[in-house]
Design a protein around this motif. Structure first.
Motif, short mmCIF file in Angstrom:
data_model
loop_
_atom_site.label_atom_id
_atom_site.label_comp_id
_atom_site.label_asym_id
_atom_site.label_seq_id
_atom_site.Cartn_x
_atom_site.Cartn_y
_atom_site.Cartn_z
N TYR A 80 1.19 -1.36 0.03
CA TYR A 80 -0.28 -0.34 -0.18
C TYR A 80 1.04 1.24 -0.12
O TYR A 80 -0.16 2.06 -0.71
CB TYR A 80 -0.87 -0.24 0.91
N GLY A 81 1.99 1.24 0.82
CA GLY A 81 2.84 2.35 0.89
C GLY A 81 3.50 2.90 -0.96
O GLY A 81 3.68 3.55 -1.12
N ASN A 82 3.69 1.28 -1.78
CA ASN A 82 4.19 1.77 -2.68
C ASN A 82 2.74 2.47 -3.77
O ASN A 82 3.62 2.92 -4.64
CB ASN A 82 4.78 0.57 -3.48
N LEU A 83 1.92 1.95 -3.81
CA LEU A 83 0.94 2.57 -4.62
C LEU A 83 0.80 4.25 -3.86
O LEU A 83 0.61 5.42 -4.71
CB LEU A 83 -0.55 1.25 -4.02
N ALA A 84 0.71 4.42 -2.62
CA ALA A 84 0.51 5.97 -2.26
C ALA A 84 2.28 6.62 -2.59
O ALA A 84 2.04 7.82 -3.31
CB ALA A 84 0.94 6.10 -0.61
N LYS A 85 2.90 5.78 -2.88
CA LYS A 85 4.80 6.43 -3.78
C LYS A 85 4.03 6.86 -5.38
O LYS A 85 4.56 8.28 -5.04
CB LYS A 85 5.45 5.78 -3.03
N VAL A 86 3.46 6.52 -5.82
CA VAL A 86 2.84 6.82 -7.13
C VAL A 86 2.31 8.02 -6.86
O VAL A 86 2.65 8.53 -8.69
CB VAL A 86 2.01 5.34 -7.22
N CYS A 87 1.77 8.12 -6.04
CA CYS A 87 1.12 9.46 -6.21
C CYS A 87 2.11 10.88 -6.39
O CYS A 87 1.94 11.39 -6.97
CB CYS A 87 0.07 9.55 -5.02
N TYR A 88 2.64 10.51 -6.14
CA TYR A 88 4.00 11.61 -5.93
C TYR A 88 5.11 11.58 -7.25
O TYR A 88 4.79 12.44 -8.14
CB TYR A 88 5.42 11.09 -4.98
N ASP A 89 5.27 10.30 -7.18
CA ASP A 89 5.75 9.91 -8.73
C ASP A 89 5.46 10.59 -9.87
O ASP A 89 5.88 11.24 -11.23
CB ASP A 89 6.27 8.40 -8.92
#
Length: 346
Positions: A80-89
């Motif tokens: 889930y953290g990786n999915l949140a990080k997608v929003c930044y990248d």
């Protein structure tokens, strides 16, 4: 990913403000739950995710899973953290770009471009919000316009659904990126939530939300503005210009997906995730979603927040309402990070 995924401490939100801390990165996995590598990788385990997914989503408040952190839970939190990080990248934050304040990629290609083509999810909706600050003074101009803040996706891969044990809907929010957003973040006064929950049929084909009674719930003004302020955007409806809010994007899409998968309610979850400002918006939108679900008799759908470095969202009444709704919140913070300690609400 560094600071987001170091797992120095974790707490389950509670009205009393008590925290459950877990030094998990160097601890051995609990033998009462799983036997794995203990580093977030799946490895050889005595239990499978599909068998314990309700526990991992907080159905029993993560009892026995945090001290030390269960390795399957840890792998899920990282996911889930990786999915949140997608929003930044994927956010285009270049002020000179033609596509400034939007996502760099289309819904169809987003996860593939972010190296997550095998995650089993399909992006169904982008979330836009109004940052609400006149931009000329700051070299930005997005007041009243759509600013990309995240996405909604659904697990639609049969193999991944089998591994997860259910169909999962995920709502991911990004954190602060622009000057305007920093200004909104600083609006740390509490205001009434003014969210409506129950639906009533006003015409044959239309339902309206009934305004709520005054329940004492107050939310940080900047976060509430991000979530509820209207924006103007072009929709595929004959070129008509429509007015919406981030709240409308989220609630309408979740309602649509629940209708699509109405025969899977017993094995369906809704997961919210985000970092910093995104974590605050994840909690606010999850609370709103859970209240609407309960008001419309969808009490048993498990709604969970995996938040990273979230600031405080509302007052004590808000915290109590979160608990009353049955919303599950797992909040990860770094010990020396000041963001989770602000705003300092009384």
């Amino acid at each position: 990913m560094g600071g987001i995924f170091s797992f120095p401490s974790v707490d389950i939100d509670s009205p009393s403000g008590d925290s459950l801390f877990c030094q998990s990165s160097s601890s051995k996995p609990s033998s009462t739950h799983v036997h794995g590598k203990g580093n977030g990788e799946q490895g050889s385990q005595s239990q499978h995710l599909c068998d314990v997914w309700r526990d991992l989503q907080g159905a029993h408040n993560w009892n026995g899973l945090l001290h030390p952190m269960d390795p399957i839970l840890k792998s899920e939190v990282i996911r889930y953290g990786n999915l949140a990080k997608v929003c930044y990248d994927a956010f285009d934050g270049e002020t000179t770009s033609k596509y400034y304040n939007t996502c760099k990629y289309s819904k169809r290609e987003l996860l593939e471009k972010m190296g997550m083509s095998e995650c089993g999810y399909r992006v169904t909706k982008y979330i836009y919000a109004n940052t609400g600050v006149s931009g000329s003074l700051f070299g930005e101009n997005s007041k009243g316009r759509a600013v990309w803040f995240g996405f909604i996706a659904v697990c639609d891969n049969a193999k991944e659904i089998k591994r997860l044990g259910r169909r999962d809907i995920v709502v991911a929010w990004r954190g602060t990126q622009t000057t305007q957003e920093w200004i909104q973040d600083l609006r740390d006064v509490l205001v009434p939530a003014k969210l409506s929950y129950q639906c009533q049929r006003t015409t044959k084909d239309h339902q309206a939300l009934i305004p709520p009674v005054n329940d004492g719930v107050r939310i940080e003004k900047g976060f509430l503005n991000f979530y509820t302020s209207t924006i103007h955007e072009e929709e595929d409806c004959g070129g008509k210009r429509v007015t919406m809010s981030a709240r409308v994007h989220v609630i309408a899409e979740i309602k649509r997906l629940l209708q699509v998968y109405k025969n899977e309610m017993d094995n369906l979850s809704i997961s919210f995730t985000g970092h910093s400002l995104g974590a605050a918006l994840a909690k606010l939108s999850a609370y709103d979603t859970k209240r609407i679900l309960r008001a419309n008799h969808f009490i048993d759908i498990l709604v969970t927040v995996f938040s990273f470095a979230s600031p405080r969202v509302g007052n004590l009444a808000f915290a109590k309402k979160v608990e009353e709704t049955g919303l599950k919140v797992l909040r990860f913070v770094n010990k020396w990070d000041v963001v989770p300690e602000v705003p300092e609400f009384s």
